[in-house]
Motif scaffolding. Structure first.
Motif, PDB file in Angstrom:
ATOM      1  N   ASN A 105       0.808  -1.219   0.000  1.00 24.92           N
ATOM      2  CA  ASN A 105       0.000   0.000   0.000  1.00 24.92           C
ATOM      3  C   ASN A 105       0.839   1.266   0.000  1.00 24.92           C
ATOM      4  O   ASN A 105       0.351   2.334  -0.382  1.00 24.92           O
ATOM      5  N   LEU A 106       2.094   1.149   0.421  1.00 28.66           N
ATOM      6  CA  LEU A 106       2.974   2.315   0.430  1.00 28.66           C
ATOM      7  C   LEU A 106       3.844   2.399  -0.820  1.00 28.66           C
ATOM      8  O   LEU A 106       4.804   3.167  -0.876  1.00 28.66           O
ATOM      9  N   PHE A 134      -8.305   3.645   8.701  1.00 27.87           N
ATOM     10  CA  PHE A 134      -7.528   4.879   8.754  1.00 27.87           C
ATOM     11  C   PHE A 134      -7.230   5.415   7.350  1.00 27.87           C
ATOM     12  O   PHE A 134      -7.180   6.632   7.137  1.00 27.87           O
ATOM     13  N   GLU A 135      -7.007   4.499   6.385  1.00 32.74           N
ATOM     14  CA  GLU A 135      -6.779   4.934   4.995  1.00 32.74           C
ATOM     15  C   GLU A 135      -7.982   5.703   4.467  1.00 32.74           C
ATOM     16  O   GLU A 135      -7.840   6.729   3.790  1.00 32.74           O
ATOM     17  N   ALA A 148      -7.455   9.555   4.193  1.00 30.72           N
ATOM     18  CA  ALA A 148      -7.046   9.622   2.784  1.00 30.72           C
ATOM     19  C   ALA A 148      -5.529   9.784   2.674  1.00 30.72           C
ATOM     20  O   ALA A 148      -5.021  10.464   1.779  1.00 30.72           O
ATOM     21  N   ASP A 149      -4.831   9.155   3.596  1.00 23.41           N
ATOM     22  CA  ASP A 149      -3.374   9.250   3.660  1.00 23.41           C
ATOM     23  C   ASP A 149      -2.842   7.911   4.175  1.00 23.41           C
ATOM     24  O   ASP A 149      -2.921   7.614   5.373  1.00 23.41           O
ATOM     25  N   TRP A 207      -0.884   3.898   8.251  1.00 23.68           N
ATOM     26  CA  TRP A 207      -0.026   2.810   8.694  1.00 23.68           C
ATOM     27  C   TRP A 207       0.859   3.223   9.864  1.00 23.68           C
ATOM     28  O   TRP A 207       1.237   2.386  10.695  1.00 23.68           O
ATOM     29  N   SER A 208       1.185   4.484   9.975  1.00 25.45           N
ATOM     30  CA  SER A 208       1.928   4.967  11.131  1.00 25.45           C
ATOM     31  C   SER A 208       1.114   4.775  12.398  1.00 25.45           C
ATOM     32  O   SER A 208       1.604   4.213  13.397  1.00 25.45           O
ATOM     33  N   TYR A 209      -0.139   5.203  12.385  1.00 26.67           N
ATOM     34  CA  TYR A 209      -1.010   5.036  13.546  1.00 26.67           C
ATOM     35  C   TYR A 209      -1.245   3.556  13.850  1.00 26.67           C
ATOM     36  O   TYR A 209      -1.297   3.143  15.010  1.00 26.67           O
ATOM     37  N   THR A 210      -1.391   2.769  12.796  1.00 32.12           N
ATOM     38  CA  THR A 210      -1.658   1.336  12.977  1.00 32.12           C
ATOM     39  C   THR A 210      -0.510   0.645  13.700  1.00 32.12           C
ATOM     40  O   THR A 210      -0.723  -0.152  14.628  1.00 32.12           O
ATOM     41  N   MET A 211       0.728   0.933  13.304  1.00 30.29           N
ATOM     42  CA  MET A 211       1.877   0.285  13.933  1.00 30.29           C
ATOM     43  C   MET A 211       2.046   0.728  15.390  1.00 30.29           C
ATOM     44  O   MET A 211       2.480  -0.057  16.237  1.00 30.29           O
TER      45      MET A 211
END
Length: 425
Positions: free
Chosen positions: A38-39, A164-165, A169-170, A175-179
């Motif tokens: 996704n990144l 979160f995506e 919309a970022d 993924w930062s928040y998820t980790m």
């Protein structure tokens, strides 16, 4: 001598101890694939670099004797779980930076080292704390909660990332928040295991007046390779997951990629929901039934049926890749079959590893066996992206199915007590 702890408390600590082993593995080996996809990272790079994250599990036999010889298994897994928690938090903060790929891979590698050490200590703690019949009974529970942890990563954590995506919309922020959330979950698990795991490590088959003598690193390591039929056993361990190792790396790219390039075109959140709902239920049922079956009849009766149950569902992915059904329920059906088959079938493989490790230095020998298993996952996984790009998804899944045949054939040449793992009434 059976202690009150080993008799009365396994249900309190076995599920969460194995969950704390499975979740880091899922994030490092599986969820990282979805995150990097996704990144914007390519399939080839995903295949190579995320497969290299297997390396700590491959080489863990080199340091596993130190876990046997120094401190306690409980101290080891608690410290390693704390290190894993910190590592995931740091990954969350590195994702927004420009060179996130290299930095996150480096931190994932540290987390992988800690996770592999955590597995060694947890496996040893399990084999010391329980009797043989308890080990076979709880094998399905261990396998189920380990796999539930993996599905929490591939399911709930991916759902959170997908949410979160959509919310921000970022994808970088998502993924930062998820980790960071994953790091907090591991912290809670570490605290739970600190308070709930037994503080004694007395082997139930020994007495305190007759402890197992300490042996040297070299003796522990070399004695594994002196076991009977070790050549066939190692060949089986290396080849048993030849197909699965490639399937694991390219399955989520297949589900996420556009139909124009042969994928199924699902959203990140859809992938998480598929694995986090019906997949969890199917795996739970399969894992429990697998442990009960071996406990009731022994490994000999169930080895072949379990291997077939584990690998035949790959046919479903072949059909998905060739026909691309419009209804998502076909994907659900394939995932349910695959997860049930994995939960039911993998119990036989893990029980064989317990048999192979049985004897003195069982903790180290079990880690050596699982290290070879990790090598059998790492090397094919590194090539999976290139193979998939060359063959296309449809032919790739056919190749994956054919890759399961060598392990199936080798399983028929293994010698072990047919009633190994059977509960003694």
């Amino acid at each position: 001598m059976e202690t009150s702890k080993t008799k009365n408390e396994p249900w309190y600590w076995i599920p969460f101890l194995n969950f704390a082993s499975g979740l880091p593995y899922a994030i490092i080996i599986s969820v990282s694939v979805i995150m990097y996809k996704n990144l914007g990272i390519s399939n080839e790079d995903i295949g190579i670099y995320t497969s290299l994250l297997y390396l700590p599990w491959v080489i863990k036999p080199l340091w596993s004797p130190f876990i046997d010889l120094f401190s306690t298994k409980r101290n080891w897994f608690l410290v390693m779980q704390l290190l894993i928690s910190i590592a995931f938090l740091v990954v969350g903060f590195t994702i927004p930076v420009s060179n996130f790929f290299i930095l996150s891979l480096a931190i994932f590698w540290v987390a992988a080292f800690a996770s592999a050490s955590n597995d060694v200590a947890s496996d040893g703690f399990y084999m010391l704390a329980l009797t043989k019949d308890q080990q076979s009974f709880f094998l399905g529970i261990r396998s189920t909660f380990y796999r539930l942890a993996m599905l929490t990563g591939n399911g709930l954590i991916v759902i959170i990332a997908g949410y979160f995506e959509q919310l921000y919309a970022d994808k970088t922020k998502a993924w930062s928040y998820t980790m960071i959330i994953v790091g907090l979950i591991m912290t809670v698990l570490t605290i739970y295991n600190y308070f709930l795991t037994p503080k004694t490590e007395i082997n139930s088959l020994e007495t305190e007046s007759q402890p197992t003598p300490k042996v040297s690193f070299g003796t522990v390591f070399s004695s594994f390779f002196q076991k009977k039929q070790i050549g066939i056993a190692l060949s089986f361990i290396l080849l048993f997951r030849l197909g699965e190792s490639q399937l694991l790396k390219m399955l989520t790219p297949f589900l996420i990629d556009d139909k124009a390039v042969g994928g199924m075109g699902l959203l990140t959140e859809d992938v998480g929901i598929i694995y986090g709902t019906f997949g969890v239920l199917a795996l739970t049922i399969g894992g429990i039934l697998g442990g009960i079956a071996i406990s009731k009849n022994g490994l000999g009766k169930w080895m072949l049926p379990m291997i077939l149950t584990m690998h035949l569902p790959i046919i479903g992915f072949i059909l998905l890749a060739h026909f691309h059904p419009t209804s998502i329920y076909y994907i659900y059906a394939v995932v349910i079959a695959e997860q049930f088959g994995y939960g039911f079938g993998f119990a036989s493989f893990m029980m064989y590893l317990i048999y192979l490790a049985d004897g003195e230095s069982k903790t180290s020998h079990y880690s050596i066996a699982t290290g070879f298993m990790a090598l059998g996952m790492m090397l094919p996984g590194m090539l999976s992206g290139y193979i998939q790009e060359y063959l296309g998804y449809g032919n790739f899944f056919i190749w994956v199915f054919l890759a399961t045949i060598p392990g199936l054939i080798l399983s028929q040449f293994l010698n072990f007590p047919k009633e190994f793992g059977k509960k003694i009434d």
